[in-house]
Design an enzyme around this catalytic site. Structure first.
Site, short mmCIF file in Angstrom:
data_model
loop_
_atom_site.label_atom_id
_atom_site.label_comp_id
_atom_site.label_asym_id
_atom_site.label_seq_id
_atom_site.Cartn_x
_atom_site.Cartn_y
_atom_site.Cartn_z
N ARG A 122 0.86 -1.30 -0.15
CA ARG A 122 0.04 -0.01 0.14
C ARG A 122 0.88 1.28 0.04
O ARG A 122 0.94 1.95 1.07
CB ARG A 122 -0.89 -0.02 1.25
N GLN A 127 -0.53 2.53 -5.83
CA GLN A 127 -2.18 2.77 -5.66
C GLN A 127 -2.79 2.08 -6.71
O GLN A 127 -3.98 1.65 -6.60
CB GLN A 127 -2.15 4.13 -5.48
N ASP A 130 -3.73 -1.27 -6.52
CA ASP A 130 -4.35 -1.91 -5.37
C ASP A 130 -5.81 -2.55 -5.38
O ASP A 130 -6.58 -1.96 -5.29
CB ASP A 130 -4.31 -0.83 -4.28
N SER A 133 -8.01 -2.89 -2.58
CA SER A 133 -8.98 -1.78 -2.31
C SER A 133 -9.98 -1.47 -3.28
O SER A 133 -11.11 -1.21 -2.94
CB SER A 133 -7.94 -0.31 -2.30
N TYR A 229 -1.72 -0.38 9.07
CA TYR A 229 -2.69 -1.13 9.37
C TYR A 229 -3.01 -1.34 10.92
O TYR A 229 -1.78 -1.15 11.72
CB TYR A 229 -2.16 -2.72 8.86
P1 NAD Z 1 -8.57 -3.97 6.53
O1 NAD Z 1 -9.61 -4.58 5.66
O2 NAD Z 1 -7.17 -4.90 6.86
O3 NAD Z 1 -9.13 -3.94 7.93
C1 NAD Z 1 -10.53 -2.98 7.92
C2 NAD Z 1 -10.42 -2.10 9.08
O4 NAD Z 1 -10.65 -2.67 10.22
C3 NAD Z 1 -9.00 -1.28 9.27
O5 NAD Z 1 -9.62 0.06 9.20
C4 NAD Z 1 -8.86 -1.62 10.63
O6 NAD Z 1 -8.30 -0.44 11.40
C5 NAD Z 1 -10.06 -2.16 11.28
N1 NAD Z 1 -9.94 -2.68 12.72
C6 NAD Z 1 -8.94 -3.45 12.85
N2 NAD Z 1 -9.11 -4.39 13.93
C7 NAD Z 1 -10.13 -3.44 14.55
C8 NAD Z 1 -11.12 -3.68 15.67
N3 NAD Z 1 -10.76 -4.42 16.79
N4 NAD Z 1 -12.13 -2.86 15.91
C9 NAD Z 1 -12.48 -2.15 15.03
N5 NAD Z 1 -12.09 -1.71 13.97
C10 NAD Z 1 -10.51 -2.63 13.76
O7 NAD Z 1 -8.20 -2.58 6.02
P2 NAD Z 1 -8.00 -1.89 4.62
O8 NAD Z 1 -9.44 -1.38 4.08
O9 NAD Z 1 -7.39 -2.92 3.62
O10 NAD Z 1 -7.11 -0.52 5.07
C11 NAD Z 1 -6.14 -0.77 6.13
C12 NAD Z 1 -5.24 0.50 6.03
O11 NAD Z 1 -4.62 0.59 4.58
C13 NAD Z 1 -5.77 1.79 6.27
O12 NAD Z 1 -5.08 2.49 7.24
C14 NAD Z 1 -6.04 2.15 5.03
O13 NAD Z 1 -6.22 3.66 5.18
C15 NAD Z 1 -4.62 1.89 4.22
N6 NAD Z 1 -4.74 1.94 2.97
C16 NAD Z 1 -3.74 2.52 2.28
C17 NAD Z 1 -3.93 2.67 1.00
C18 NAD Z 1 -2.44 3.24 0.25
O14 NAD Z 1 -1.95 4.00 0.86
N7 NAD Z 1 -2.18 3.05 -1.02
C19 NAD Z 1 -4.67 2.00 0.07
C20 NAD Z 1 -5.76 1.27 1.00
C21 NAD Z 1 -5.72 1.26 2.22
#
Ligand code: NAD
Length: 381
Positions: A122, A127, A130, A133, A229
């Site tokens: 990520r 991006q 991805d 996402s 994460y």
């Molecule tokens: P994910 O599918 O791994 O998890 C979903 C969400 O669950 C996350 O927001 C996480 O913080 C939350 N979570 C975990 N444990 C929890 C708990 N006990 N209670 C409540 N919530 C909980 O997440 P994702 O959608 O793949 O995204 C993960 C991270 O990656 C985020 O910070 C997102 O902003 C980031 N991201 C970055 C990029 C990029 O920079 N290219 C792209 C996509 C996502």
């Protein structure tokens, strides 16, 4: 540089890895593209549209696979498919390297190179590649529609001649990509939305969508890793979140759960007690079902009803919207392929950050330590 695209319908998959829009772009880069007949039939991409974009349609899967330098798929290919490829071929798709590493063994034995779309880092440069996402966006949207369709209520506030109808209340647990899209979709339908996440950074994004961010005092512990994460939390920290969720779930008409921690079982956030305290008719869609679920009642790919609360555990919601899911995935593939070509030839630079993270097998070796360990120890068979 011959690309093969399979028809994955035999694996109950309505998406396709490449749509005609990307075929044109990849042809310009010097690729030849072979597509199995009817591969895009559910994704608004018929054989004629592939041909018009410059692809060749194959009725003979074996011929398509035996000529391929690259196999682009949504799902991990079966052993029978792998064995028809050249050992020098590169397979790119959702290969589940961390969930089911042992099942990569046929690819390892055959010698093919495997690039897992789940492990594309990520980082800003990646991006456009991805796919996690992309699919999470589709899934977050569809989860709300699924719940709205089955809810015995309407979502919006309505002022009618017969009086006012109050809006539905939606609780979203986990505000990552899927959670944020669920919030945005529920807001568009007119619901009042609340969301909880352990990452404080999610608060600003939740509020920017017009939802309320539920905050819990976790005692200042570190909830994020260096990649942004969520970390696995202590029982005490989880319990604080669970209590707040149980309280708010009593008021909700719909609960969408998306909480995940990479490489771990999904945290149980919507407890048995919380479900038993919810009103009959409430819809729960657990998007973490594939990694164990956020609710102890969740059954993967099934629906259960507990005290009148319906709990869905869908596994492949993205495939319910194959047109846009395929379009997004295909664009992710196209972006990745751009870095695999140099001077009209396939060039696999394993020092590149993107490939260092996502290339799990190469020339008969497991490059990812977890995959290597699982194969050596026979874990996750
Ligand atoms: P994910 O599918 O791994 O998890 C979903 C969400 O669950 C996350 O927001 C996480 O913080 C939350 N979570 C975990 N444990 C929890 C708990 N006990 N209670 C409540 N919530 C909980 O997440 P994702 O959608 O793949 O995204 C993960 C991270 O990656 C985020 O910070 C997102 O902003 C980031 N991201 C970055 C990029 C990029 O920079 N290219 C792209 C996509 C996502």
């Amino acid at each position: 540089m011959q690309i093969a695209v399979l028809n994955e319908a035999d694996r109950h998959e309505a998406r396709v890895a490449l749509v005609p829009e990307s075929v044109k772009k990849l042809k310009a880069l010097g690729f030849q593209i072979g597509v199995e007949n009817s591969a895009g039939i559910y994704a608004d991409s018929n054989d004629a549209s592939y041909e018009a974009a410059g692809a060749v349609i194959y009725k003979d899967r074996q011929a398509l696979l035996s000529e391929a330098d690259l196999l682009l798929t949504i799902n991990r290919p079966s052993q029978a498919i792998i064995e028809q490829l050249k050992p020098s071929a590169i397979v790119i798709g959702f290969l589940k390297p961390l969930d089911e590493p042992r099942l990569l063994e046929p690819m390892l034995r055959h010698g093919v190179t495997a690039i897992a779309m789940e492990l594309i880092p990520r980082i800003t440069r990646a991006q456009a590649m991805d796919a996690l996402s992309s699919m999470a966006t589709v899934v977050g949207y569809k989860a709300v529609l699924l719940a709205a369709d089955r809810l015995p209520k309407m979502f919006p506030l309505l002022m009618t001649a017969a009086g006012t109808i109050s809006p539905a209340r939606v609780l979203v647990i986990g505000a990552g990509v899927a959670g944020l899209q669920a919030i945005a979709t529920a807001k568009r339908l007119g619901a009042v939305v609340e969301a909880y996440d352990v990452r404080a950074a999610a608060g600003e994004q939740v509020r920017s969508l017009g939802a309320t961010f539920l905050e819990v005092d976790l005692g200042g512990i570190q909830t994020e890793d260096s990649g942004g994460y969520a970390r696995e939390l202590s029982e005490e920290a989880l319990t604080r979140g669970r209590s707040l969720i149980a309280r708010q779930a009593k008021l909700a008409d719909v609960v969408i759960t998306t909480a995940q921690v990479p490489g771990r079982r999904a945290p149980l956030m919507l407890t048995e007690e919380a479900v038993r305290g919810m009103r009959p008719g409430t819809m729960v869609v657990d998007l973490a079902a594939a990694s164990g679920g956020n609710c102890p009642f969740t059954r993967a790919d099934d629906v259960v009803v507990v005290d009148g609360v319906t709990i869905y555990g869908p596994l492949n919601l993205a495939a319910c919207l194959p047109v846009h899911a395929s379009q997004l995935y295909s664009r992710n593939m196209n972006a990745l392929l751009q870095i695999l070509v140099k001077e009209g030839k396939i060039f696999l630079n394993l020092q590149d950050d993107i490939l260092r993270s996502s290339c799990v097998l190469h020339q008969g070796k497991a490059l990812h330590p977890l995959v290597e360990k699982a194969i050596l120890t026979g874990a996750n068979a």
